[in-house]
Motif scaffolding. Sequence first.
Motif, PDB file in Angstrom:
ATOM      1  N   LEU A 260      -7.838   4.132  -2.644  1.00 34.01           N
ATOM      2  CA  LEU A 260      -7.240   5.244  -3.382  1.00 34.01           C
ATOM      3  C   LEU A 260      -7.089   4.952  -4.871  1.00 34.01           C
ATOM      4  N   ARG A 261      -7.039   6.040  -5.636  1.00 33.18           N
ATOM      5  CA  ARG A 261      -6.614   6.010  -7.036  1.00 33.18           C
ATOM      6  C   ARG A 261      -5.751   7.234  -7.306  1.00 33.18           C
ATOM      7  N   SER A 262      -4.704   7.035  -8.064  1.00 32.68           N
ATOM      8  CA  SER A 262      -3.800   8.122  -8.424  1.00 32.68           C
ATOM      9  C   SER A 262      -2.836   7.579  -9.465  1.00 32.68           C
ATOM     10  N   PRO A 263      -2.293   8.421 -10.335  1.00 37.01           N
ATOM     11  CA  PRO A 263      -1.374   7.905 -11.366  1.00 37.01           C
ATOM     12  C   PRO A 263      -0.018   7.465 -10.837  1.00 37.01           C
ATOM     13  N   TRP A 264       0.263   7.698  -9.539  1.00 38.25           N
ATOM     14  CA  TRP A 264       1.592   7.323  -9.038  1.00 38.25           C
ATOM     15  C   TRP A 264       1.550   6.210  -7.988  1.00 38.25           C
ATOM     16  N   LEU A 265       0.457   5.484  -7.857  1.00 41.56           N
ATOM     17  CA  LEU A 265       0.413   4.376  -6.915  1.00 41.56           C
ATOM     18  C   LEU A 265       1.130   3.164  -7.499  1.00 41.56           C
ATOM     19  N   THR A 266       1.873   2.444  -6.650  1.00 39.33           N
ATOM     20  CA  THR A 266       2.552   1.251  -7.158  1.00 39.33           C
ATOM     21  C   THR A 266       1.521   0.308  -7.770  1.00 39.33           C
ATOM     22  N   GLN A 267       1.887  -0.324  -8.854  1.00 42.58           N
ATOM     23  CA  GLN A 267       0.945  -1.185  -9.563  1.00 42.58           C
ATOM     24  C   GLN A 267       0.910  -2.607  -9.010  1.00 42.58           C
ATOM     25  N   GLY A 268       1.711  -2.865  -8.002  1.00 43.54           N
ATOM     26  CA  GLY A 268       1.699  -4.185  -7.384  1.00 43.54           C
ATOM     27  C   GLY A 268       2.924  -4.373  -6.520  1.00 43.54           C
ATOM     28  N   TYR A 269       3.054  -5.563  -5.966  1.00 43.09           N
ATOM     29  CA  TYR A 269       4.245  -5.951  -5.213  1.00 43.09           C
ATOM     30  C   TYR A 269       5.125  -6.803  -6.122  1.00 43.09           C
ATOM     31  N   PHE A 270       6.411  -6.491  -6.144  1.00 43.51           N
ATOM     32  CA  PHE A 270       7.349  -7.140  -7.065  1.00 43.51           C
ATOM     33  C   PHE A 270       7.353  -8.649  -6.846  1.00 43.51           C
ATOM     34  N   ARG A 271       7.046  -9.396  -7.911  1.00 43.60           N
ATOM     35  CA  ARG A 271       7.068 -10.853  -7.925  1.00 43.60           C
ATOM     36  C   ARG A 271       6.149 -11.478  -6.863  1.00 43.60           C
ATOM     37  N   GLU A 272       5.049 -10.787  -6.550  1.00 42.54           N
ATOM     38  CA  GLU A 272       4.061 -11.330  -5.606  1.00 42.54           C
ATOM     39  C   GLU A 272       2.659 -11.064  -6.159  1.00 42.54           C
ATOM     40  N   PRO A 273       2.236 -11.813  -7.174  1.00 43.01           N
ATOM     41  CA  PRO A 273       0.973 -11.525  -7.858  1.00 43.01           C
ATOM     42  C   PRO A 273      -0.259 -11.631  -6.962  1.00 43.01           C
ATOM     43  N   GLU A 274      -0.297 -12.576  -6.030  1.00 42.37           N
ATOM     44  CA  GLU A 274      -1.476 -12.721  -5.169  1.00 42.37           C
ATOM     45  C   GLU A 274      -1.647 -11.516  -4.257  1.00 42.37           C
TER      46      GLU A 274
END
Length: 560
Positions: free
Chosen positions: A396-410
């Motif tokens: 998916l792509r959309s302007p409201w998707l979370t940009q990641g998991y908090f403090r979990e870069p991998e």
Amino acid sequence: MLQTRILPSAQNAYQYPLLIKSLLLSGSRYEKGREIVYRDQVRYTYATFNERVARLANVLSEAGVKAGDTVAVMDWDSHRYLECMFAIPMIGAVLHTINIRLSPEQILYTMNHAEDRFVLVNSEFVSLYQGIESQLTTVEKTILMTDSADKSCPLANCVGEYESLLAEASPRYAFPDFDENSVATTFYTTGTTGNPKGVYFSHRQLVLHTLAMASTIASLDSIRLLGNNDVYMPITPMFHVHAWGTPYVATMLGVKQVYPGRYDPEFLVELWKREKVTFSHCVPTILQMVMNAKAAQGVDFGGWKIIIGGSALNRALYDAAKARGIQLTAAYGMSETCPLISCAYLNEQLRAGSEDERTTYRIKAGVPVPLAEAAIMDEHGQFLPADGESQGELVLRSPWLTQGYFREPEKSEELWAGGWMHTGDVATIDGMGFIDIRDRIKDVIKTGGEWLSSLDLEDLISRHPAVREVAVVGVPDPQWGERPFALLVLREGQALDAKALKEHLKPFVEEGHINKWAIPSQIAVVTEIPKTSVGKLDKKRIRVDIVQWQEAGSAFLSTV
């Protein structure tokens, strides 16, 4: 980067930030006298709601909450929760909606991981909170929320009781402008392994999601689920993706809102009758509980429009709800997507088709909503054709998707591998753009070199008149790798064994819907199927239970 023409702005031109405060102001603009209702206890207008949001903002600011602080809420669905959904992010803080159905150990982990500094606690969760408070590492102050006449606060470092504090606060607050990319909300989603993962959304993302959702459910004629003359009651917890973001839509449109507190099927039916509810959303299991409630028997629910998400909508539930007057519409999303991605829209071609064809498409995941893109990708990262047959992972792509998991870069990089969000769902997309979710990747049953969809099997099994609820999982098999196993809850007074289920599924084999090896050779009839904290089938736990039953030689297993 494409070089485009950008014209200068006037020196004093106002650069309008997309902030949640703009959603709040709209509702009272349209329908200042509309009501917000909490159970049978509280009823007030939008004008009062706006004042209470300002009062809460003053209470939090005076308690020391600053921009960037994380403020957690432990509450059932209530008018107070709605006020928190606005006041906390509107002062620049981050709202952490705690999933109170997690274990105490998981709740403790999420609060420490999110670095909660302030916590608002419903009196029903005081003992739970007190059980973990000595291990909380960042919490500084608490506020009690209660329906009781007793306003004394037993919490440590307690500022006071919610209503008493609001009564003494000013009903005016100058909510500031700030960067629209500031984080507004966070919550934690549980997976099959490891600790819960924190997802987060900015003001900009939530505003865009709200506008896209409103344009989908209020504007598209074949959906048309929510207008500002409707009465809205969520049956999805507010701690689960902001009740799917719908309270923001309802507030923006000035819709009458009804909050039920703790979910009780009998009371939900009572509220539906008394408040004349016309729009809700929930997962399939909650709807089944409501329809099976004693208070619901013989009731015509005509005029009730419900979005079904979280789990697949099968035909049996769609037909059962329709017979009771309920219009169901399938939608798709997940915690990481804010959540709305697609909704079952019937175009002109489908509206002209047969009733059976319309139903087939109404229970699919639907067509992507405005500003959302969907594609199918194979295990090598190659895109697959939108032909309705090619199966792959939905990305998916959309302007409201979370940009990641908090403090979990991998894990964040895994989520966004190749610049597309990976859902973990196996799906197809057809020429009309319809997404059809075939299964979770981890739930696909791999038997004899073939992939079987547990969702397809659940749909077909649910059509047996004796079946009230079903879950299908793959269990280890020395010959085939895995075999499908069906867990069933039967309707009162009904019986069904593996042999009878096989006879029920034979016509679907003959018609080409499934292959003969998709028929479960083992079933178990139980009184309840394990669910997750948000009402989805807990297939991880189901697999463990089945293995234990098999090892113990349980008598309630039925084998062909």
